[in-house]
Scaffold this active site. Sequence first.
Site, PDB file in Angstrom:
ATOM      1  N   GLU A  79     -42.420 -66.928 -23.253  1.00 36.77           N
ATOM      2  CA  GLU A  79     -42.270 -65.511 -23.613  1.00 36.77           C
ATOM      3  C   GLU A  79     -41.142 -64.820 -22.858  1.00 36.77           C
ATOM      4  O   GLU A  79     -41.336 -63.801 -22.202  1.00 36.77           O
ATOM      5  CB  GLU A  79     -43.597 -64.772 -23.386  1.00 36.77           C
ATOM      6  CG  GLU A  79     -44.735 -65.341 -24.209  1.00 36.77           C
ATOM      7  CD  GLU A  79     -46.082 -64.694 -23.912  1.00 36.77           C
ATOM      8  OE1 GLU A  79     -46.121 -63.761 -23.079  1.00 36.77           O
ATOM      9  OE2 GLU A  79     -47.082 -65.120 -24.497  1.00 36.77           O
ATOM     10  N   ASP A  93     -43.199 -68.916 -27.375  1.00 38.06           N
ATOM     11  CA  ASP A  93     -43.159 -67.456 -27.467  1.00 38.06           C
ATOM     12  C   ASP A  93     -44.052 -66.990 -28.608  1.00 38.06           C
ATOM     13  O   ASP A  93     -44.322 -67.736 -29.562  1.00 38.06           O
ATOM     14  CB  ASP A  93     -41.735 -66.954 -27.694  1.00 38.06           C
ATOM     15  CG  ASP A  93     -41.478 -65.598 -27.034  1.00 38.06           C
ATOM     16  OD1 ASP A  93     -42.441 -64.817 -26.891  1.00 38.06           O
ATOM     17  OD2 ASP A  93     -40.322 -65.331 -26.664  1.00 38.06           O
ATOM     18  N   GLU A 144     -51.465 -71.919 -29.686  1.00 39.80           N
ATOM     19  CA  GLU A 144     -52.337 -70.762 -29.430  1.00 39.80           C
ATOM     20  C   GLU A 144     -52.727 -70.047 -30.725  1.00 39.80           C
ATOM     21  O   GLU A 144     -52.762 -68.818 -30.787  1.00 39.80           O
ATOM     22  CB  GLU A 144     -51.653 -69.784 -28.472  1.00 39.80           C
ATOM     23  CG  GLU A 144     -51.099 -70.434 -27.215  1.00 39.80           C
ATOM     24  CD  GLU A 144     -50.404 -69.451 -26.292  1.00 39.80           C
ATOM     25  OE1 GLU A 144     -50.823 -68.278 -26.246  1.00 39.80           O
ATOM     26  OE2 GLU A 144     -49.444 -69.858 -25.612  1.00 39.80           O
TER      27      GLU A 144
END
Length: 752
Positions: A156, A209, A280
Amino acid sequence: MGAGQQAVAAAEAELPPSGQTFEHYPAMKDVYEDHFSFGIFGRGEMDGLVHNYASYTPGNEMKPESTQRDKGVFTFDAAEAAFAEHAARNPDLTFYGHTLAWHSQTPTWMWDAPPARFGQPGTFDRAVALENLNTHIETVLGHFGDRLVAIDVVNEAVGTADPADWRASLAKGEGWYQALGHEWVELAFLKAAEVVDAHGWDVKLTYNDFGLDSPAKARVVHEMVKDINERYAGTRPGGKPLIEVIGMQGHYNLATDVAAVEQNIKLFATLGNVEVNVTEMDIALPPGELTPENENNQGVKYAELFRVYRDHAAGPANTTGNPKVVTAVKLAGVRDVRTGWKGGEFAMPYDYDGRAKLALLGILYPDEFLATHEWIDTSGGEEPAPVPGVHVFDTSAGDPWSGANIVLGDDATAWPWSTTDDGEVAFRPEPGGTYRFTVNYTAKGTTAIRVRWLKDNTNGGYTTADGALVNAHPYSANQVATQLPAYFNSGMVNMGSYDLVSEITFDGSQPADGLVGNVGIRGGGGGNAFTINRITVERISPTGDEVLVTWPGAVAPPATPPAAPTDVRATAGAGSATVSWTPPADDGGSPVTTSTVTASPGGATCTTEGTSCEVTGLAAGRAHTFTVVATNAAGDSAPSAPSAPVTPSAPAGTPRAVALTVSGQAQCVDGRPRVTVRVRNAERVPVVVVATTPWWTAAGTVLPPGASFERSWTAPGKTLEAGHVSVTGVKVEAWRGALTTYEAGHAGAACG
């Protein structure tokens, strides 16, 4: 096909029912075995995890704050325990690493942020920060080594995406960028590559990200990876790129644009030698209640996304012509959870009790699911009234996250860490002023709330000092926070509603890069399962508290037509009248846009946006009154009370019309039509009258004032035809400087 035979459509595959436990369904890892690796990110219910997942990525155990909280003191106990626990249940489980370098869940001393600690200057010293970065990567990656399939080297890094400038897009209010600038990303990958290549390990180096369903952010990541890989081409053995994998975090919701996800996967595929991992992944639903409509739509969204992943998979089962680039997909759990990450948002394929939702069927059978399930439109409801400078978001309403931004300043010279993108601020604090922020919220899974400092109006643009102190000041729900950032992390239960109060004095001592800015309301630990009900900001003073901001604002009732105008006045002119009035006392909640004046008799009108206008075309010498109707967006008012009568005069230089009283009658006498006309002079002077019928014209007759005459005409026999005759066939003309013509009524008689 033989004669008389009918074509039979292929039967649709029948889906198994939802609502059963995991052992009643094929394992997700087996269904996609020949497409990509199917894994889990973070912890989950172990039996369902072992059944469904082929890989494990620890959620928190490898992050910098878990492996090196204090400088030089490394501990891997939590990560090793997690790996051991999962390997004991499934020796074939593969492992991924997360994460070496990140701006969050990282001790701020690593990039040498103030204050000075561990013998460091505490001034964002580049040399010290780079040494810390290299030491951490070398030690952590060296410890886990080739047990990992891949590792998130950088997590990120992108702040505000600018597709035209990927380097500027890495600017954040906290983290490695503060000390190392945009180079920190490639510096981290260079060190990771050095460690991996020195040992000959085949550990994929990943940039991970969120938000890569956004075309703008995806373009930034594409340009960054392309530039870095091109500049460092040839530096790794076997032609490996410096960045080998792009991790597309799949934190999605029902508003996610699946077409954009697919286009961005295709964009990343143009890099040529870079893989894509979906990491994720979850699809959050509005918290509070799992409705049948939302469960259906979640299943549709999962099915659409997995069809995209399947059709771009790198494995041999992908026979499409699409780029074959997706090598792994990882869900962020097994079951729905009530608290914690995505708590209360029903984001996973199994419910709280481990029973399959429609989401599981969408994952396992995307084509069949989409053939039998359609999207259900659940839109509706009213938006709260906007309040300047206050921006409230709610996943329950379809927003991508829950929370609020309260914009306090827009002058960079006076308030350097506070900006607004629409030019509106909630209020501008005064130096030395004390302000009370009260937020009422309902926990729908998220039972911790942070009140934070933001440097801009985004979700995530925190100030540097806020990031350093984000957990430093914990409070219970019944306490008043006296410092920001405040962490309300106790005294709350799921589905409870609470007033969280912070009282802050702006004494002018706050550093420009830290404890000053916009105020943000966020879920603790990134939780989004909560709803903000009310926000109040007050200025506290010895003379009494003053309310400055309330959200939501007062909701205006629906507009109604305005009240009638009043005090209508008229002034006669030549064949006209000028009319004015007082606007309605009540505009009905919508501004009056036009007003229309109507004359009586005659019905002549004029319309204006103002409060007066001239009515023309009025009969001279006749008294007129006037009414006014006001109009707004909701409609017309009732007519006003009429004005006092006024009598227009004849226009200058125009002979005045003659006032006569004329009537007529038609009869049938002895089979022939007869017309009788009666005329009375209503003038004060004599007039000349001429009457004309279809058969005769009477000579001019002088009628004195008030005098009358009556005359009858019978049709001659030689012109008689059966039919109908009307007195409208008679004209009466009078002359007094101008010719006036009258029709003598509308009576008739039939003769035959």
